[in-house]
Design a protein around this motif. Structure first.
Motif, PDB file in Angstrom:
ATOM      1  N   ASP A 140       0.852  -1.177   0.000  1.00 50.16           N
ATOM      2  CA  ASP A 140       0.000   0.000   0.000  1.00 50.16           C
ATOM      3  C   ASP A 140       0.890   1.229   0.000  1.00 50.16           C
ATOM      4  O   ASP A 140       1.522   1.537   1.014  1.00 50.16           O
ATOM      5  CB  ASP A 140      -0.908  -0.017   1.223  1.00 50.16           C
ATOM      6  CG  ASP A 140      -1.872   1.154   1.262  1.00 50.16           C
ATOM      7  OD1 ASP A 140      -2.227   1.683   0.198  1.00 50.16           O
ATOM      8  OD2 ASP A 140      -2.275   1.546   2.373  1.00 50.16           O
ATOM      9  N   GLU A 141       0.970   1.906  -1.135  1.00 47.95           N
ATOM     10  CA  GLU A 141       1.787   3.107  -1.275  1.00 47.95           C
ATOM     11  C   GLU A 141       3.255   2.863  -0.903  1.00 47.95           C
ATOM     12  O   GLU A 141       3.877   3.645  -0.187  1.00 47.95           O
ATOM     13  CB  GLU A 141       1.207   4.249  -0.458  1.00 47.95           C
ATOM     14  CG  GLU A 141      -0.173   4.675  -0.920  1.00 47.95           C
ATOM     15  CD  GLU A 141      -0.725   5.841  -0.136  1.00 47.95           C
ATOM     16  OE1 GLU A 141       0.061   6.537   0.532  1.00 47.95           O
ATOM     17  OE2 GLU A 141      -1.930   6.046  -0.191  1.00 47.95           O
ATOM     18  N   GLY A 142       3.789   1.728  -1.336  1.00 44.76           N
ATOM     19  CA  GLY A 142       5.210   1.459  -1.128  1.00 44.76           C
ATOM     20  C   GLY A 142       5.573   0.915   0.238  1.00 44.76           C
ATOM     21  O   GLY A 142       6.739   0.882   0.597  1.00 44.76           O
ATOM     22  N   ASP A 143       4.584   0.487   1.026  1.00 43.52           N
ATOM     23  CA  ASP A 143       4.870  -0.068   2.344  1.00 43.52           C
ATOM     24  C   ASP A 143       5.234  -1.547   2.187  1.00 43.52           C
ATOM     25  O   ASP A 143       4.466  -2.438   2.517  1.00 43.52           O
ATOM     26  CB  ASP A 143       3.669   0.111   3.266  1.00 43.52           C
ATOM     27  CG  ASP A 143       3.977  -0.254   4.706  1.00 43.52           C
ATOM     28  OD1 ASP A 143       5.144  -0.611   4.997  1.00 43.52           O
ATOM     29  OD2 ASP A 143       3.065  -0.196   5.542  1.00 43.52           O
TER      30      ASP A 143
END
Length: 42
Positions: free
Chosen positions: A19-22
């Motif tokens: 999620d968004e680069g996590d």
């Protein structure tokens, strides 16, 4: 933290699941799901 090397296909799966680069959270979730799916006691 140790460094790991993964295949391109696994990296793409991780990117898609994150999620968004996590990446770290996605990796922990994938590890949990793998262990849960391969636990003979369940």
């Amino acid at each position: 933290m140790p460094e790991i090397t993964v295949s391109d296909s696994l990296y793409r799966q991780l990117e898609n699941a994150s999620d968004e680069g996590d990446f770290e959270s996605a990796l922990w979730e994938m590890t949990y799901l793998f262990q849960r799916g391969n636990d003979p006691s369940e």
